[in-house]
Design an enzyme around this catalytic site. Structure first.
Site, PDB file in Angstrom:
ATOM      1  N   SER A 120       1.785  -2.097  21.080  1.00 58.88           N
ATOM      2  CA  SER A 120       1.384  -0.715  20.794  1.00 58.88           C
ATOM      3  C   SER A 120       0.158  -0.672  19.907  1.00 58.88           C
ATOM      4  O   SER A 120      -0.448   0.386  19.766  1.00 58.88           O
ATOM      5  CB  SER A 120       2.486   0.070  20.091  1.00 58.88           C
ATOM      6  OG  SER A 120       3.685  -0.580  20.028  1.00 58.88           O
ATOM      7  N   HIS A 141       0.498  -0.819  28.336  1.00 57.26           N
ATOM      8  CA  HIS A 141       1.284  -0.151  27.298  1.00 57.26           C
ATOM      9  C   HIS A 141       2.198   0.904  27.918  1.00 57.26           C
ATOM     10  O   HIS A 141       1.769   2.007  28.234  1.00 57.26           O
ATOM     11  CB  HIS A 141       0.311   0.465  26.270  1.00 57.26           C
ATOM     12  CG  HIS A 141       0.968   1.063  25.071  1.00 57.26           C
ATOM     13  ND1 HIS A 141       0.369   2.019  24.280  1.00 57.26           N
ATOM     14  CD2 HIS A 141       2.186   0.847  24.512  1.00 57.26           C
ATOM     15  CE1 HIS A 141       1.188   2.350  23.308  1.00 57.26           C
ATOM     16  NE2 HIS A 141       2.289   1.666  23.425  1.00 57.26           N
ATOM     17  N   GLU A 153      -0.653   3.071  29.548  1.00 54.08           N
ATOM     18  CA  GLU A 153      -2.016   3.017  29.019  1.00 54.08           C
ATOM     19  C   GLU A 153      -2.526   1.605  29.351  1.00 54.08           C
ATOM     20  O   GLU A 153      -1.940   0.607  28.919  1.00 54.08           O
ATOM     21  CB  GLU A 153      -1.937   3.235  27.502  1.00 54.08           C
ATOM     22  CG  GLU A 153      -3.131   3.859  26.868  1.00 54.08           C
ATOM     23  CD  GLU A 153      -2.905   4.124  25.371  1.00 54.08           C
ATOM     24  OE1 GLU A 153      -1.955   3.591  24.755  1.00 54.08           O
ATOM     25  OE2 GLU A 153      -3.710   4.876  24.796  1.00 54.08           O
ATOM     26  N   ASN A 191      -1.663   6.122  20.213  1.00 56.43           N
ATOM     27  CA  ASN A 191      -1.272   6.103  18.808  1.00 56.43           C
ATOM     28  C   ASN A 191      -2.376   6.595  17.875  1.00 56.43           C
ATOM     29  O   ASN A 191      -2.093   7.061  16.779  1.00 56.43           O
ATOM     30  CB  ASN A 191      -0.813   4.698  18.414  1.00 56.43           C
ATOM     31  CG  ASN A 191       0.588   4.438  18.918  1.00 56.43           C
ATOM     32  OD1 ASN A 191       1.449   5.313  18.844  1.00 56.43           O
ATOM     33  ND2 ASN A 191       0.827   3.266  19.477  1.00 56.43           N
TER      34      ASN A 191
HETATM   35  P1  NAD Z   1      12.698  -5.167  20.514  1.00 53.88           P
HETATM   36  O1  NAD Z   1      12.865  -5.630  19.113  1.00 53.88           O
HETATM   37  O2  NAD Z   1      13.677  -4.193  21.073  1.00 53.88           O
HETATM   38  O3  NAD Z   1      12.707  -6.449  21.504  1.00 53.88           O
HETATM   39  C1  NAD Z   1      11.950  -7.602  21.270  1.00 53.88           C
HETATM   40  C2  NAD Z   1      12.649  -8.760  21.988  1.00 53.88           C
HETATM   41  O4  NAD Z   1      11.793  -9.911  21.956  1.00 53.88           O
HETATM   42  C3  NAD Z   1      13.980  -9.177  21.345  1.00 53.88           C
HETATM   43  O5  NAD Z   1      15.028  -9.141  22.316  1.00 53.88           O
HETATM   44  C4  NAD Z   1      13.712 -10.614  20.872  1.00 53.88           C
HETATM   45  O6  NAD Z   1      14.873 -11.469  20.960  1.00 53.88           O
HETATM   46  C5  NAD Z   1      12.624 -11.039  21.842  1.00 53.88           C
HETATM   47  N1  NAD Z   1      11.874 -12.213  21.383  1.00 53.88           N
HETATM   48  C6  NAD Z   1      11.460 -12.506  20.130  1.00 53.88           C
HETATM   49  N2  NAD Z   1      10.809 -13.703  20.121  1.00 53.88           N
HETATM   50  C7  NAD Z   1      10.802 -14.148  21.402  1.00 53.88           C
HETATM   51  C8  NAD Z   1      10.297 -15.321  22.032  1.00 53.88           C
HETATM   52  N3  NAD Z   1       9.656 -16.272  21.333  1.00 53.88           N
HETATM   53  N4  NAD Z   1      10.480 -15.473  23.366  1.00 53.88           N
HETATM   54  C9  NAD Z   1      11.133 -14.524  24.088  1.00 53.88           C
HETATM   55  N5  NAD Z   1      11.653 -13.380  23.533  1.00 53.88           N
HETATM   56  C10 NAD Z   1      11.483 -13.205  22.209  1.00 53.88           C
HETATM   57  O7  NAD Z   1      11.201  -4.629  20.627  1.00 53.88           O
HETATM   58  P2  NAD Z   1      10.637  -3.449  21.571  1.00 53.88           P
HETATM   59  O8  NAD Z   1      10.855  -2.141  20.896  1.00 53.88           O
HETATM   60  O9  NAD Z   1      11.109  -3.679  22.953  1.00 53.88           O
HETATM   61  O10 NAD Z   1       9.061  -3.737  21.471  1.00 53.88           O
HETATM   62  C11 NAD Z   1       8.464  -4.797  22.190  1.00 53.88           C
HETATM   63  C12 NAD Z   1       6.963  -4.566  22.251  1.00 53.88           C
HETATM   64  O11 NAD Z   1       6.696  -3.310  22.891  1.00 53.88           O
HETATM   65  C13 NAD Z   1       6.270  -4.496  20.895  1.00 53.88           C
HETATM   66  O12 NAD Z   1       4.994  -5.075  21.001  1.00 53.88           O
HETATM   67  C14 NAD Z   1       6.153  -2.984  20.645  1.00 53.88           C
HETATM   68  O13 NAD Z   1       5.079  -2.651  19.795  1.00 53.88           O
HETATM   69  C15 NAD Z   1       5.889  -2.476  22.061  1.00 53.88           C
HETATM   70  N6  NAD Z   1       6.244  -1.081  22.305  1.00 53.88           N
HETATM   71  C16 NAD Z   1       7.421  -0.560  21.816  1.00 53.88           C
HETATM   72  C17 NAD Z   1       7.737   0.773  22.112  1.00 53.88           C
HETATM   73  C18 NAD Z   1       9.044   1.367  21.619  1.00 53.88           C
HETATM   74  O14 NAD Z   1       9.172   2.606  21.625  1.00 53.88           O
HETATM   75  N7  NAD Z   1      10.028   0.570  21.232  1.00 53.88           N
HETATM   76  C19 NAD Z   1       6.871   1.568  22.883  1.00 53.88           C
HETATM   77  C20 NAD Z   1       5.692   0.989  23.390  1.00 53.88           C
HETATM   78  C21 NAD Z   1       5.390  -0.339  23.090  1.00 53.88           C
END
Ligand code: NAD
Length: 284
Positions: A120, A141, A153, A191
């Site tokens: 993000s 994104h 995005e 954002n």
């Molecule tokens: P999350 O914490 O729900 O999930 C992250 C996952 O990554 C976890 O299951 C973790 O075990 C896994 N992980 C960590 N290290 C790892 C590795 N070395 N190999 C494989 N898996 C690994 O996070 P999220 O909310 O899904 O966010 C993920 C990405 O998406 C981030 O970059 C975030 O900024 C982006 N994002 C989030 C949202 C939102 O609303 N949550 C929206 C848009 C973008």
């Protein structure tokens, strides 16, 4: 390039949604996580969401099983990288972690593979620079919840090729999404516009201009926002909002992005919104 196999790295909130829409669109999907528990939880979430679609008669029971049949769960990142046409990274928002993942997938993915990140706020140009193929690195994104939200995005880094951008735009359309191309600047467009609004709403609480309920009501009824900015901040996570504001503040060196002291205080107190049960509102 014909995309057949998509590997999604990280099976959290976003990863399971990206795997869901990819498999539903007919792609073979490898969903990768370091945690078996996260993979099981993700698969259960996809199964539940597909079940809901069956109940609403949006898909049939057999489409549900076919979709699930296209998803394989993996803990071996190198294996999942080696047979992918497109890799979508969705691990935690941490540059050092993403850097390690991008170096590994760059080493093991086929030459033609595109390496995308769902970050993000982290610079796509900076992520691309840790690989040997910056022209094939791009931001994809998605928005939460992925199966529902239409926007992707598409973030081009300094060296992303126009061919790669076109392939990822076409892929997004196949996933049932609307791609919107933007260039790589802190916060991209979403954002950069959203977070200052949320921050300003928090300043309104901080300065006593209005209660969270009243501020959200103004934005819902007066500006036709489906959700007020403070309710949205709780949903996103106040820690995530603070991190993104810091990315904007550091990236532009402009005081207009300084996080409100009340936001910092709430994060310090562990009041992070929905995920902790307390933020600007209380959740049970
Ligand atoms: P999350 O914490 O729900 O999930 C992250 C996952 O990554 C976890 O299951 C973790 O075990 C896994 N992980 C960590 N290290 C790892 C590795 N070395 N190999 C494989 N898996 C690994 O996070 P999220 O909310 O899904 O966010 C993920 C990405 O998406 C981030 O970059 C975030 O900024 C982006 N994002 C989030 C949202 C939102 O609303 N949550 C929206 C848009 C973008």
């Amino acid at each position: 390039m014909t995309v057949k196999h998509i590997s999604v790295i990280g099976a959290g909130t976003m990863g399971n949604g990206i795997a869901h829409v990819s498999a539903q669109a007919g792609f073979e999907v490898s969903l990768v996580d370091i945690s078996d528990e996260a993979l099981k939880k993700a698969y259960a979430a996809i199964e539940k969401n597909l079940g809901r679609m069956v109940a609403k008669e949006k898909i049939t029971e057999s489409q549900k099983s076919e979709t699930l049949g296209r998803i394989s769960l993996e803990t071996d990142l190198t294996k999942a990288a080696s047979n992918a046409d497109v890799i979508i990274e969705a691990v935690n928002e941490n540059f050092d972690l993403k850097k390690k993942i991008f170096q590994t997938i760059d080493e093991h993915a086929p030459e033609h593979a595109i390496l995308a990140s769902n970050t993000s706020s982290i610079s796509i140009t900076k992520l691309a620079a840790v690989t040997s193929r910056p022209q094939s690195v791009i931001g994809m994104h998605f928005f939460n919840p992925v199966p529902v939200m239409k926007l992707v995005e598409i973030v081009s880094g300094l060296e992303t090729s126009s061919k790669v951008t076109a392939t990822i735009e076409e892929l997004s359309r196949k996933l049932g999404k609307t791609p919107v191309p933007v260039n790589d600047f802190p916060g991209f467009v979403s954002n950069r516009v959203l977070m200052p609004m949320i921050n300003e709403a928090i300043f309104c609480v901080h300065e006593g201009v209005g209660t969270p309920e009243h501020i959200d009501e103004v934005m819902k009824l007066g500006m036709a926002h489906p959700m007020g900015p403070l309710r949205l901040a709780d949903f996103i996570g106040l820690d995530v909002c603070l991190d993104i504001l810091n990315v904007l503040y550091d990236g532009f060196k402009d005081p207009k992005y300084r996080p409100c002291p009340l936001l910092i205080k709430m994060v310090d107190a562990g009041k992070l919104g929905d995920k902790t049960g307390k933020g600007f509102y209380e959740y049970h």
